[in-house]
Design an enzyme around this catalytic site. Structure first.
Site, mmCIF file in Angstrom:
data_model
loop_
_atom_site.group_PDB
_atom_site.id
_atom_site.type_symbol
_atom_site.label_atom_id
_atom_site.label_comp_id
_atom_site.label_asym_id
_atom_site.label_seq_id
_atom_site.Cartn_x
_atom_site.Cartn_y
_atom_site.Cartn_z
ATOM 1 N N ASP A 75 -46.281 -33.867 23.608
ATOM 2 C CA ASP A 75 -45.009 -33.775 22.881
ATOM 3 C C ASP A 75 -44.872 -32.436 22.148
ATOM 4 O O ASP A 75 -43.783 -31.894 22.014
ATOM 5 C CB ASP A 75 -44.890 -34.925 21.863
ATOM 6 N N LYS A 106 -51.931 -48.407 25.766
ATOM 7 C CA LYS A 106 -52.199 -49.309 24.651
ATOM 8 C C LYS A 106 -51.539 -48.754 23.404
ATOM 9 O O LYS A 106 -52.057 -47.872 22.743
ATOM 10 C CB LYS A 106 -53.698 -49.456 24.420
ATOM 11 N N SER A 111 -55.717 -45.766 23.955
ATOM 12 C CA SER A 111 -55.496 -45.739 22.508
ATOM 13 C C SER A 111 -55.648 -44.341 21.911
ATOM 14 O O SER A 111 -54.783 -43.507 22.098
ATOM 15 C CB SER A 111 -56.361 -46.779 21.801
#
Lengths: 494, 465
Positions: free
Chosen positions: A358, A372, A347
């Site tokens: 990214d 998750k 998470s």
């Protein structure tokens, strides 16, 4: 708005705990390894923590009455009728007077748990008020106590170390002290008195007193009177891992309210020591507060989205970097960063590692993360009730990748694999982890001991040394799926 | 094999077949009661209570309900989940089932359980004496083991001509494995959690925990809960939950491993339909007839009355060997034929409340009565045997009975699903038999041939020769 307090808390933690065993859930059967089992401390022993944030409240409405077919059951009416049948007809109601008084409440709680479980999402669950209180303690990282990390030695609670600024520290408790008694009652660990039981006796309301009887080498057992206080257990550990090359190390155990502040302080301290590169360790970190994940990403990334969320109705909404928090040396790349992850990084850990990957703000090393991609909201139910934790959103990484890995009611993965895929896959097998545990056992007060022998840490150091020598980051392995799978398989050891 | 510290703590028949069912038991719940209605085990008619519509803002005034500003906690949580959950929700029936299942499971009573609608139909068939599995009445026995209660699927009596009878299953056999897969009577996680606690206390090493974790995982993955084993053996193949049981459900024949007198025995069984033999009467001598009652189906009273129509004045030997019980109303009406109006047995409910269940119908003019029992004589059969002993001074000839006094209610919900509930224990006026069985007045060892037992009964009735 039926009794719903306006405060809502968003959780995206890899919760596997559930009070309800309807079947034989395997959720509890996760391997010890990679689950921060090596760390034992008062706040996190055996706990599977979470991730939280505030969000604007949406209006709550009871469902409109539906016409319904003649055979449709209304859950509420069915519950009432069945509960009354059980209470009037069942042959063996609880015999104990207290249990008997509590019986209607217990049936009520069980019915709600069962109804919520029928949704089929392992993260959506109902907590009674007791369970809720416990969860909040875990997620806030604060509790009323004396502030000492505990372990066990010779069947007695062992103080691994006092937490800074705690009553235990103030009263001079030391690493290696054994607790012989709590308030005059034996603290010896036995089948009828577990460490958890002793911890319960040590914890309590802030301002109240507790007396510990301490055994310390070279002196007679003595009593220490402590006044309990709110203790915030540190979730960050940091030191200069490679002083020669100026490579610092920061490990975050979970995303509590204090996590971002503690990480920022650790980084600032390392910078004053001349840090040139950073290893940021999120292995075994199960998550925590969503807003804290956002704050943390903001330290490393100067602008743009941190994460995208989507509810059942409505489009994607981004949660953006808070530029005020950005540390220029990190965001500019002048201090290169490696993030360590593994299958137990979940998470909030995935939001952070995903965003950094990214944004090209860090190089990710380790194994594929838990997967998750769901956000829960905790809805407190007022004074009388506990809370309900509902999966309210899907989330997607900064570049809108869906990392969710579907899991069945037992927590076992089904369907396509998810998770953040590291740029370099470095698994650690049973043997590696056993070696680390062995060192930890031999040197209980020394948290740093096992870190240098970890293959993942060694890989991070090697990559950072190259980077500091002027090389670009190595080619990413994140799209080499065959390699990614080998890594995760070896890690779970199944 | 491990050695268990064995102590039987609950006893009763699982599922419906062979269970003493509470008949005509209407809900006493005040209101609202739209969702539930009660039916007899043999259930041809379903007693529906009038629908009560719950107003949207109704409060739950029942004890224990927690209210939040006018809404019950249940409604509040339900509303929140419905409005906030990220995906589509299952239908309302499934959510209602979830609530019912969880409440029943909190009782931790193997005889109080949710029943899917397909399973309920099968149970009703069983109530009529049509079995779809191995053809044996089964019960769940709880055995204390290592501090946990281990629930075991136990054979009460195989039905004549069934795969279970052909395979030689015996009353008391408990099922350890089905098709080579473990049947567990309590969650293997309970023991694992205990190890985890000890690990935290540095009582056991990481390696030991890992070993237990792996073996627990293997057990769960390759095994099934006792409930699944029971469903398989009753032929309720679609209701099983675990992957292991679903694999077995694809087969028509497989081997089961049972524990008998401390030994594990492999027994091949098949799943097929078996019909229980009808009630029959045959002459023993000029003054005595043998009345065979293999099972208390809903028509047993009528059948016995018809079968004995030509036996006026004759002594009756009631053969209850291998009769696992059934519908308690059927027992009440058979007792009416044999003993006339009066007490049949006593139902002991909540807080020991005793309620006498009366016989129904008038007696036929008959001679003396004797009863034949064996270890497969259970439940309603035991009630009838004791009733005959108490009211007709009938000799009870044979072996000690099974010892099942469970009274189980079967309730239906409006969508066809339902649930069973342990509602009480049966006993006689003078004594009970739950857990202990009924000791015969004329004990006959199992080595004696069945026909010779009848002769013993004739002698006990004073018939000489």
């Amino acid at each position: 708005m039926a009794g719903i307090t306006p405060r809502r808390i968003i959780v995206i933690g890899a919760f596997l705990t559930t009070g309800l065993v309807l079947g034989f859930s395997q959720g509890a059967l996760q391997p010890l390894k990679g689950k921060s089992s090596i760390d034992r401390n008062v706040a996190t022993v055996m706990a599977m923590p979470t991730l939280f944030s505030e969000r604007l409240t949406a209006a709550f409405r009871l469902p409109a009455a539906s016409a319904g077919s003649p055979v449709a059951l209304e859950p509420y009416e069915t519950y009432l009728a069945v509960r009354d049948t059980i209470m009037t007809e069942y042959a063996n109601p609880p015999k104990d007077a207290k249990a008997n008084r509590e019986w209607p409440n217990k049936l009520n709680n069980m019915a709600i748990k069962g109804m919520v479980a029928s949704v089929g999402d392992i993260y959506t669950e109902y907590w009674t008020s007791d369970e809720f209180k416990k969860q909040m303690e875990t997620t806030s990282g604060s509790f009323g106590g004396v502030g000492a990390r505990l372990d066990v030695r010779d069947h007695k609670p062992l103080i691994v170390e006092p937490i800074p600024n705690s009553p235990a520290m103030a009263k001079g408790l030391m690493s290696g002290d054994l607790i012989r008694a709590v308030d005059g009652k034996s603290a010896v660990i036995s089948p009828s008195q577990r460490l958890d039981d002793v911890i319960k006796r040590i914890k309590g309301e802030p301002g109240t007193k507790v007396r510990l009887t301490i055994e310390r080498k070279g002196s007679k057992p003595f009593d220490v009177d402590l006044v309990r206080a709110i203790v915030t257990s540190p979730v960050v550990d940091s030191w200069m891992l490679d002083p020669a090359n100026g490579i610092g190390y920061v490990k975050l155990d979970q995303f509590t309210e204090q996590a971002d502040v503690q990480v920022a302080a650790a980084i600032a301290k390392l910078q004053t020591q001349g840090m040139k590169a950073l290893v940021f360790d999120l292995r075994g970190n199960p998550g925590g507060l969503l807003t804290v994940a956002r704050d943390l990403v903001s330290r490393f990334v100067a602008e743009g989205p941190v994460v995208w969320t989507k509810e059942r109705q409505g489009g994607m909404v981004s949660l953006n970097v808070d530029s005020k928090r950005t540390i220029p040396a990190l965001s500019s790349g002048s201090i290169p960063v490696v993030v360590l992850v593994n299958g137990s990084s979940a998470s909030a850990s995935e939001i952070v590692s995903g965003a950094l990957q990214d944004a090209n703000a860090a190089f990710i090393i380790g194994t594929r993360t838990y997967g998750k991609g769901l956000v829960q909201t905790i809805l407190p139910l007022g004074d009388t009730g506990g809370a309900v934790k509902v999966t309210t959103q899907h989330y997607f990484t900064r570049d809108k990748h869906d990392i969710n890995l579907k899991r069945d009611e037992n927590g076992e993965p089904v369907g396509e694999k998810g998770g953040i895929r590291p740029d370099r896959v470095v698994p650690e097998d049973d043997k590696d982890l056993d070696a680390q545990r062995k060192i930890m056992r031999e040197q209980p007060g020394n948290r740093k001991a096992a870190i240098p022998i970890s293959k993942q840490v060694q890989a991070a150091l090697a990559v950072l040394k190259e980077k500091l020598a002027g090389s670009p980051w190595p080619a990413s392995e994140k799209d080499d799926l065959a390699k990614q799978d080998t890594g995760s398989k070896r890690e779970t050891g199944e | 094999m491990r050695r268990w510290n064995s102590l039987i703590i609950t006893l009763g028949l699982a599922g419906s077949f062979g269970v003493a069912f509470a008949a005509g038991r209407l809900l006493r719940a005040p209101q609202p009661t739209t969702a539930i209605s009660n039916t007899r085990a043999t259930g041809t008619q379903v007693a529906e209570l009038p629908a009560v519509t719950l107003p949207g803002n109704a409060t739950d005034a029942s004890p224990g309900a927690t209210e939040t500003q006018g809404f019950s906690l249940f409604e509040t949580v339900y509303g929140l989940v419905r409005s906030q959950f990220v995906d589509n929700l299952p239908d309302k029936n499934k959510m209602a089932h979830g609530a019912v299942r969880a409440m029943l499971s909190s009782l931790d009573d193997p005889h109080s359980t949710f029943v899917e609608s397909s399973s309920r139909q099968l149970m009703e068939q069983e109530g009529k004496g049509i079995l779809n599995g191995i053809g044996a009445a089964l019960t769940i026995r709880g055995v204390k083991q290592d501090g946990f209660t281990d629930f075991r699927v136990t054979v009460v009596a195989p039905i004549a001509g069934s795969p279970a009878a052909i395979a030689g299953l015996k009353p008391g056999d408990s099922v350890q494995k089905v098709d080579g897969r473990y049947v567990f009577g309590h969650s293997p996680l309970l023991a694992y959690n205990r190890i985890l606690q000890r690990w935290q206390d540095r009582d056991v090493t990481d390696e030991e925990v890992e070993k237990v974790r792996k073996s627990t995982k293997a057990r769960i993955e390759n095994g099934m809960a006792y409930r699944d084993a029971e469903l398989l053996l009753r032929g309720d193949r679609s209701a099983v939950k675990s992957d292991a049981a679903k694999e077995v459900a694809k087969k028509d024949r497989f081997t089961i491993t049972v524990l008998r007198a401390g030994k594990s025995i492999d027994v091949p069984v098949s799943l097929t339909q078996t019909k229980v033999e009808p009630v029959s009467v045959q002459p023993v001598n000029a003054s005595t007839v043998l009345l065979k009652i293999p099972f208390f189906g809903e028509t047993a009273g009528k059948d016995v009355r018809a079968a004995l129509a030509g036996s006026a004045g004759k002594n009756v030997i009631v053969d209850l060997r291998g009769n696992p019980g059934g519908d308690i109303e059927a027992g009440q009406s058979v007792a009416g034929v044999l003993a006339g109006p009066g007490a049949f047995c006593v139902e002991i409910g909540q807080k020991g409340a005793r309620k006498t269940l009366k016989t129904t119908g008038n007696a036929l003019k008959l001679g003396k009565v004797a009863v034949l029992t064996d270890r497969g004589t259970a439940s309603v059969s035991e009630a009838l045997a004791l009733c005959m002993l108490e009211r007709r001074q009938a000799p009870v000839v044979g072996q000690t009975t099974f010892g099942d006094g469970l009274l189980q209610g079967l309730y239906t919900l409006d969508d066809g699903s339902g649930f069973t509930l342990n509602v009480g224990t049966l006993a006689g006026k003078s004594r009970g038999w739950a857990g202990t069985g009924l000791v015969p007045t004329v004990a006959v060892p199992t080595s004696v041939a069945p026909a010779a037992v009848v002769t013993k009964a004739v002698q006990a009735l004073g018939g000489g020769k």
